[in-house]
Design a protein around this motif. Structure first.
Motif, short mmCIF file in Angstrom:
data_model
loop_
_atom_site.label_atom_id
_atom_site.label_comp_id
_atom_site.label_asym_id
_atom_site.label_seq_id
_atom_site.Cartn_x
_atom_site.Cartn_y
_atom_site.Cartn_z
N THR A 94 0.84 -1.21 0.00
CA THR A 94 0.00 0.00 0.00
C THR A 94 0.86 1.25 0.00
N PHE A 95 1.90 1.25 0.84
CA PHE A 95 2.81 2.40 0.86
C PHE A 95 3.54 2.54 -0.47
N GLY A 96 3.94 1.41 -1.05
CA GLY A 96 4.62 1.46 -2.35
C GLY A 96 3.74 2.04 -3.43
N VAL A 97 2.49 1.61 -3.47
CA VAL A 97 1.55 2.13 -4.47
C VAL A 97 1.27 3.61 -4.22
N MET A 98 1.17 3.99 -2.93
CA MET A 98 0.93 5.40 -2.60
C MET A 98 2.07 6.28 -3.11
N ILE A 99 3.30 5.86 -2.85
CA ILE A 99 4.46 6.65 -3.28
C ILE A 99 4.50 6.75 -4.80
N TYR A 100 4.23 5.64 -5.47
CA TYR A 100 4.22 5.66 -6.94
C TYR A 100 3.09 6.54 -7.46
N GLY A 101 1.92 6.45 -6.82
CA GLY A 101 0.79 7.28 -7.25
C GLY A 101 1.05 8.76 -7.08
N LEU A 102 1.68 9.14 -5.96
CA LEU A 102 2.01 10.54 -5.73
C LEU A 102 3.02 11.05 -6.75
N SER A 103 3.95 10.19 -7.12
CA SER A 103 5.03 10.60 -8.02
C SER A 103 4.66 10.55 -9.49
N ASN A 104 3.76 9.64 -9.86
CA ASN A 104 3.51 9.40 -11.29
C ASN A 104 2.06 9.57 -11.74
N TRP A 105 1.12 9.50 -10.82
CA TRP A 105 -0.29 9.56 -11.21
C TRP A 105 -1.00 10.81 -10.70
N ASP A 106 -0.25 11.78 -10.20
CA ASP A 106 -0.83 13.03 -9.67
C ASP A 106 -1.85 12.76 -8.56
N TRP A 107 -1.57 11.78 -7.73
CA TRP A 107 -2.46 11.48 -6.61
C TRP A 107 -2.45 12.61 -5.60
N ASP A 108 -3.55 12.74 -4.87
CA ASP A 108 -3.67 13.71 -3.79
C ASP A 108 -4.18 12.98 -2.56
N TYR A 109 -4.66 13.73 -1.57
CA TYR A 109 -5.09 13.14 -0.32
C TYR A 109 -6.25 12.15 -0.50
N ASN A 110 -7.20 12.46 -1.37
CA ASN A 110 -8.35 11.59 -1.53
C ASN A 110 -7.96 10.20 -2.05
N GLU A 111 -7.03 10.17 -3.01
CA GLU A 111 -6.58 8.87 -3.53
C GLU A 111 -5.86 8.07 -2.43
N MET A 112 -5.05 8.79 -1.62
CA MET A 112 -4.39 8.10 -0.51
C MET A 112 -5.41 7.55 0.48
N SER A 113 -6.44 8.34 0.78
CA SER A 113 -7.49 7.88 1.70
C SER A 113 -8.15 6.62 1.16
N ALA A 114 -8.43 6.62 -0.14
CA ALA A 114 -9.13 5.48 -0.75
C ALA A 114 -8.31 4.20 -0.64
N ILE A 115 -7.02 4.28 -0.96
CA ILE A 115 -6.20 3.07 -0.97
C ILE A 115 -5.98 2.54 0.45
N PHE A 116 -5.86 3.44 1.44
CA PHE A 116 -5.69 2.98 2.82
C PHE A 116 -7.00 2.42 3.37
N PHE A 117 -8.12 2.96 2.93
CA PHE A 117 -9.41 2.42 3.36
C PHE A 117 -9.56 0.99 2.87
N ALA A 118 -9.19 0.77 1.59
CA ALA A 118 -9.25 -0.58 1.02
C ALA A 118 -8.28 -1.51 1.75
N MET A 119 -7.10 -0.98 2.11
CA MET A 119 -6.13 -1.81 2.84
C MET A 119 -6.68 -2.25 4.17
N GLY A 120 -7.32 -1.32 4.90
CA GLY A 120 -7.88 -1.66 6.21
C GLY A 120 -8.95 -2.72 6.13
N LEU A 121 -9.85 -2.59 5.15
CA LEU A 121 -10.90 -3.58 4.97
C LEU A 121 -10.29 -4.96 4.66
N SER A 122 -9.33 -4.97 3.75
CA SER A 122 -8.70 -6.23 3.36
C SER A 122 -7.97 -6.87 4.53
#
Length: 443
Positions: A246-274
């Motif tokens: 999850t952290f790896g995808v977050m870092i890649y998303g911030l660097s390459n996909w123009d991710w912001d706080y909402n995208e980070m929230s979404a991926i961590f929410f999915a991580m918690g559920l999983s």
């Protein structure tokens, strides 16, 4: 009556009140701004400062700024709550406890190396994506780690947040500070990377050694008969791998996909559920753990919102541009070395009313770049002065909501943090000053 240091909320509210008073004392002023089509941001026009009619903030407007600041910082507040909930779920599965016990046992005779490894990991994350608010949710795990290896809670914050901020301040690739500043200064992105890495190694090495030598808990007692931890279960291993991914995808998303706080929230929410499902908490158990995690970090989220309120008051009172003008205008006539050092100190002071590193870059780089050209200073030095001044100041300024929220989550008073950290922070500032002045001759 014995004096007790103010609660973090009182500190933040005091700064909101001080900002309000300053709108009556400091003349209002503004720079002209134009849209930078390349970045989509409004930038300041150099030489356009003018005094405007005073717009002091009323008492009613001051109180209104508090909910407005929380709303303004809603994306960060939501991120803190969701990451907090997700990590609470992971903790409830027992994966963190199992992983920490295994890690500590592996380093049982080399605990200083373990802390050094943790510091390097956080510094790397700080250099790559400006890690700060995300640490809030990790505080419970960091407190367990520091206690288990015989260090104080303050040492746990210093080896995580401190190293992350040093990585962000000295590193060559923080997208929220140095890359924005280099873009506005019109110097190649990632340029002078080796120069920055050299001083990053100096500052980080000093900081880690300082924490290892001074952060030990005198009341900690070793337990030589401690049992060897059981081998981690497959579910715990899978959960920890999921967290790392999850952290790896977050870092890649911030660097390459123009991710912001909402995208980070979404991926961590999915991580918690999983993690809850993998850890056999069940649907209801996962939901309950999430809600308990939310409750743990509500106050930390409010602290971040109050930090935004301080900036809103200064912005609505139209005095931020006046502060910028007063800080940087006198530097033009100084010798290059003093001017560069003065820029760093001015950036540090400015970071109190402007706690956003990216916002500070947008405000100051268009003003300082032409000044640097005028006095014969490398634009790269201007970027260094900005990233050091703003980045290191994040370690002490009460207007930094991330810092105050992490301290609150760790149960550490601001006074105790400052008493511990002010001496090594001065050394780190000294290393930064050497870098800035050295840059005049080498960059």
């Amino acid at each position: 009556m014995k004096f007790s240091f103010p609660h973090p909320m009182i500190i933040m509210l005091s700064f909101v009140a001080l900002a309000t008073v300053l709108t009556y004392l400091i003349p209002a002023g503004s720079f002209d701004r134009v849209l930078d089509e390349a970045t989509g941001r409004e930038v300041v026009v150099e030489g356009s400062y003018k005094v405007i009619d005073s717009q002091p903030i009323s008492l009613g407007k001051m109180f209104l700024s508090i909910p407005e600041g929380i709303i303004e910082g809603a994306e960060v507040v939501v991120l803190i709550l969701i990451i907090g909930g997700a990590f609470y779920v992971v903790d409830k599965t027992g994966a963190f406890q199992s992983g920490l016990e295994s890690l500590i046992h592996r380093f049982k005779n080399a605990k200083a190396y373990l802390l050094a490894l943790v510091g390097i990991l956080f510094a790397t994350a700080g250099a790559l994506n400006g890690l700060q608010e995300e640490i809030i949710a990790m505080v419970p795990v960091l407190m367990i780690l520091s206690r288990k290896v015989g260090y104080t809670p303050i040492a746990g914050v210093a080896i995580s947040l401190g190293c992350a901020l040093i990585g962000g301040a000295f590193g060559p690739s923080n997208p929220f500070s140095v890359l924005i500043a280099q873009n506005f200064a019109e110097v190649p992105l990632f340029s002078a990377g080796l120069y920055r890495m050299f001083f990053l190694a100096l500052a980080l090495g000093f900081w880690i050694v300082y924490v290892i030598r001074t952060g030990k808990d005198p009341n900690h007692q070793e337990n030589p008969s401690e049992e060897v931890p059981d081998k981690m279960s497959k579910s715990h291993s899978l959960i920890l791998i999921l967290v790392a991914l999850t952290f790896g995808v977050m870092i890649y998303g911030l660097s390459n996909w123009d991710w912001d706080y909402n995208e980070m929230s979404a991926i961590f929410f999915a991580m918690g559920l999983s993690a809850g499902i993998i850890g056999k908490l069940g649907i209801n158990g996962t939901a309950k753990a999430y809600s308990e995690g939310f409750a743990e970090l509500v106050f930390a989220g409010i602290i971040v919102g109050l930090a935004r309120s301080i900036y809103l008051v200064l912005q609505d009172g139209q005095i931020i541009d006046t502060i910028i003008y007063a800080l940087f205008n006198p530097l033009e006539g100084l010798p290059l070395g003093l001017s560069a050092f003065g820029m760093m100190i001015a950036q540090a002071i400015l970071h109190i009313p402007v706690p956003s590193t990216s916002g500070q870059a947008v405000l100051t780089m268009p003003l300082l770049t032409p000044l640097a050209d005028l006095i014969g200073m490398s634009r790269q030095v201007v970027v260094l002065a900005y990233q050091y001044g703003a980045g290191i100041m994040d370690m002490v300024t009460p207007s930094n909501g991330g810092l105050m929220a992490i301290l609150a989550a760790a149960g550490i008073s601001y006074k105790d943090w400052i008493q511990y950290a002010w001496k090594p922070i001065l050394v780190v500032f000294t290393i930064a000053a050497v870098s800035v002045i050295g840059g005049i001759f080498l960059l």
